[in-house]
Design a protein around this motif. Structure first.
Motif, short mmCIF file in Angstrom:
data_model
loop_
_atom_site.label_atom_id
_atom_site.label_comp_id
_atom_site.label_asym_id
_atom_site.label_seq_id
_atom_site.Cartn_x
_atom_site.Cartn_y
_atom_site.Cartn_z
N ASP A 195 14.81 89.26 46.24
CA ASP A 195 14.15 89.74 47.31
C ASP A 195 14.18 89.26 48.64
OD1 ASP A 195 12.30 88.08 46.89
OD2 ASP A 195 10.67 89.29 46.46
N ASN A 196 15.11 88.51 49.00
CA ASN A 196 14.97 87.67 50.20
C ASN A 196 16.50 87.47 50.64
OD1 ASN A 196 14.08 86.01 52.63
ND2 ASN A 196 14.19 84.28 51.42
N ILE A 197 17.57 87.86 49.70
CA ILE A 197 19.02 87.74 50.22
C ILE A 197 19.35 88.56 51.30
CG2 ILE A 197 21.29 88.27 49.28
CD1 ILE A 197 20.23 87.09 46.83
N VAL B 269 10.41 85.84 38.15
CA VAL B 269 10.43 84.41 38.67
C VAL B 269 11.90 83.99 38.75
CG1 VAL B 269 9.70 82.04 38.53
CG2 VAL B 269 8.12 84.08 38.20
N VAL B 270 12.73 83.93 37.70
CA VAL B 270 14.06 83.39 37.44
C VAL B 270 15.05 84.05 38.75
CG1 VAL B 270 16.35 83.47 36.44
CG2 VAL B 270 14.13 82.85 35.21
N PHE B 271 14.91 85.45 38.90
CA PHE B 271 15.88 86.17 39.98
C PHE B 271 15.08 86.22 41.08
CE2 PHE B 271 17.20 87.73 35.84
CZ PHE B 271 18.69 87.45 36.14
N GLY B 272 13.84 85.73 41.42
CA GLY B 272 13.34 85.98 42.65
C GLY B 272 12.97 87.40 43.12
N ALA B 273 12.57 88.00 42.15
CA ALA B 273 12.24 89.44 42.47
C ALA B 273 10.53 89.72 42.43
CB ALA B 273 12.86 90.46 41.60
N MET B 274 10.13 90.77 43.37
CA MET B 274 9.00 90.94 43.48
C MET B 274 7.77 89.42 43.59
SD MET B 274 8.74 93.99 40.78
CE MET B 274 6.94 94.17 40.71
N ARG B 275 8.37 88.60 44.43
CA ARG B 275 7.79 87.28 44.21
C ARG B 275 6.13 87.37 44.96
NH1 ARG B 275 11.17 83.75 47.81
NH2 ARG B 275 11.66 85.72 49.01
N ARG B 276 6.09 88.31 45.74
CA ARG B 276 4.48 88.37 46.20
C ARG B 276 3.58 88.56 45.15
NH1 ARG B 276 3.92 86.71 51.07
NH2 ARG B 276 5.55 87.25 52.61
N TRP B 277 4.22 88.88 43.77
CA TRP B 277 3.31 89.65 42.72
C TRP B 277 3.64 88.49 41.69
CZ3 TRP B 277 -0.50 92.63 43.57
CH2 TRP B 277 -0.51 93.73 44.57
N LEU C 159 4.26 74.84 44.63
CA LEU C 159 5.48 74.73 45.62
C LEU C 159 6.31 75.90 45.71
CD1 LEU C 159 7.03 71.52 46.35
CD2 LEU C 159 8.68 73.26 45.78
N LEU C 160 6.58 76.79 44.79
CA LEU C 160 7.30 77.94 45.06
C LEU C 160 6.72 78.68 45.92
CD1 LEU C 160 8.99 79.15 41.47
CD2 LEU C 160 10.04 78.11 43.54
N ILE C 161 5.28 79.12 45.79
CA ILE C 161 4.37 79.74 46.65
C ILE C 161 4.78 79.51 48.21
CG2 ILE C 161 2.17 80.68 47.32
CD1 ILE C 161 1.78 80.89 44.16
N ALA C 162 4.49 78.10 48.35
CA ALA C 162 4.31 77.69 49.60
C ALA C 162 5.79 77.75 50.43
CB ALA C 162 4.05 76.07 49.35
N PHE C 163 6.90 77.57 49.73
CA PHE C 163 8.31 77.59 50.25
C PHE C 163 8.78 78.76 49.97
CE2 PHE C 163 7.35 73.10 50.48
CZ PHE C 163 7.73 72.82 51.56
N ARG C 164 7.95 80.06 49.54
CA ARG C 164 8.78 81.35 49.11
C ARG C 164 9.59 81.83 50.15
NH1 ARG C 164 4.13 84.53 47.54
NH2 ARG C 164 3.48 84.40 49.57
N ASP C 165 9.19 81.86 51.38
CA ASP C 165 9.94 82.22 52.59
C ASP C 165 11.45 81.53 52.66
OD1 ASP C 165 8.19 84.59 53.08
OD2 ASP C 165 7.08 83.25 54.67
N GLU C 166 11.51 80.44 52.27
CA GLU C 166 12.48 79.56 52.53
C GLU C 166 13.51 79.64 51.40
OE1 GLU C 166 11.88 75.55 54.19
OE2 GLU C 166 9.88 76.49 54.85
N ASP C 167 13.11 80.32 50.51
CA ASP C 167 14.13 80.42 49.06
C ASP C 167 15.22 81.66 49.70
OD1 ASP C 167 15.33 80.58 46.83
OD2 ASP C 167 13.43 81.02 45.79
N ARG C 168 16.34 81.47 50.17
CA ARG C 168 17.17 82.32 50.75
C ARG C 168 18.03 82.96 49.49
NH1 ARG C 168 14.48 83.14 54.54
NH2 ARG C 168 14.40 81.39 56.20
N LEU C 169 17.92 82.21 48.49
CA LEU C 169 18.79 82.80 47.24
C LEU C 169 17.97 83.64 46.30
CD1 LEU C 169 20.64 79.54 46.33
CD2 LEU C 169 21.52 81.62 47.71
N ALA C 170 16.78 84.07 46.49
CA ALA C 170 15.94 84.86 45.98
C ALA C 170 16.61 86.45 46.11
CB ALA C 170 14.42 84.83 46.15
#
Length: 135
Positions: free
Chosen positions: A131-133, A63-71, A118-129
Motif C-alpha cells: 500500500d506504499n509502492i 502484515v507480510v505484504f504491507g497491505a492495509m497497514r493503518r489497520w 518500530l513497524l508503526i513508527a517507520f510505516r511511511d518509510e517502508d517503500r516496499l509495502a
C-alpha cells in the motif's frame, strides 16, 4: 538498507502471526493448551479458536505484504501485546529466580513487541509495502 530492513522485519513479524494462526487451525489441541495456560481459557473452544486462527493468518498475510497497514499494524501490536502480557513474568525474570515457571525462551516476546512498534513508527518509510509502492 532501511527499506530492506523494514521489509525483512515486516515479513518476519507477519509470518510469525501466520505460524501462530495456522497452529490454532491445524493443531487445535496445542492451541487449546496455550489458551488455557496463558490466556485464562480465552477462545478455548475448538470452533472459536479455529476462527481466530484464520483471522490471525489473514492479519499476518496483510502484515507480510504491507497491505492495509493503518489497520493491520495496530492489530498486530494488540496481539503481540497480549502475548507479551501473557508471558510477562518470563520477560521480567527469564531464569525463574523470583517467579517459578518462568522460561527464558519467552523473553523474545519483548523484542517482538518492540519490532511491532518500530513497524508503526517507520510505516511511511517502508517503500516496499503493497500500500506504499504507488507513492
Amino acid at each position: 538498507m532501511k527499506i530492506w530492513t523494514l521489509l525483512l522485519l515486516r515479513i518476519s513479524l507477519g509470518w510469525l502471526l501466520v505460524i501462530w494462526g495456522a497452529d490454532k487451525v491445524f493443531n487445535v489441541e496445542h492451541g487449546m493448551a496455550v489458551a488455557n495456560k496463558f490466556y485464562f481459557g480465552f477462545l478455548a473452544a475448538e470452533s472459536a479458536l479455529q476462527i481466530a486462527g484464520i483471522l490471525q493468518v489473514l492479519l499476518g498475510l496483510l502484515v507480510v505484504f504491507g497491505a492495509m497497514r493503518r489497520w493491520a499494524y495496530p492489530l498486530q501490536l494488540l496481539l503481540n501485546g497480549a502475548s507479551l502480557l501473557a508471558v510477562a513474568q518470563s520477560v521480567i525474570d527469564p531464569w525463574g529466580w523470583v517467579f517459578s515457571g518462568s522460561n527464558a525462551l519467552f523473553y523474545p516476546s519483548l523484542i517482538i513487541m518492540a519490532a511491532s512498534l518500530l513497524l508503526i513508527a517507520f510505516r511511511d518509510e517502508d517503500r516496499l509495502a503493497v500500500d506504499n509502492i504507488s507513492r
